[in-house]
Design a protein around this motif. Sequence first.
Motif: not given
Length: 83
Positions: A17-24, A44-52
């Motif tokens: 997961i690269l990122s999540i955005g939300c609007v109300y 924003k999420f850390d892709a490298e950390d998610q894989v490792k």
Amino acid sequence: MFIFDVETLGKESKAVILSIGCVYFKPEEMPSFEILKENSFFIKFDAEDQVKRLKRNMTKSSLQWWSKQCLNVRKKSFIVTGK
């Protein structure tokens, strides 16, 4: 009404997961851009950390799709600031 957008590196549940955005917002109120910004968030999420660490995966087709996006979009999506 909430609108969510999730950017990933694949279609499967274990994809990075690269990122999540939300609007109300309340559509009937026709909110201004400033109000929309005040009522939104972007994570924003850390892709490298998610894989490792989490053993999440990515697909070749998703990486190919991202490679065709403009440089600004790729930077925003892949580079984690503050590391």
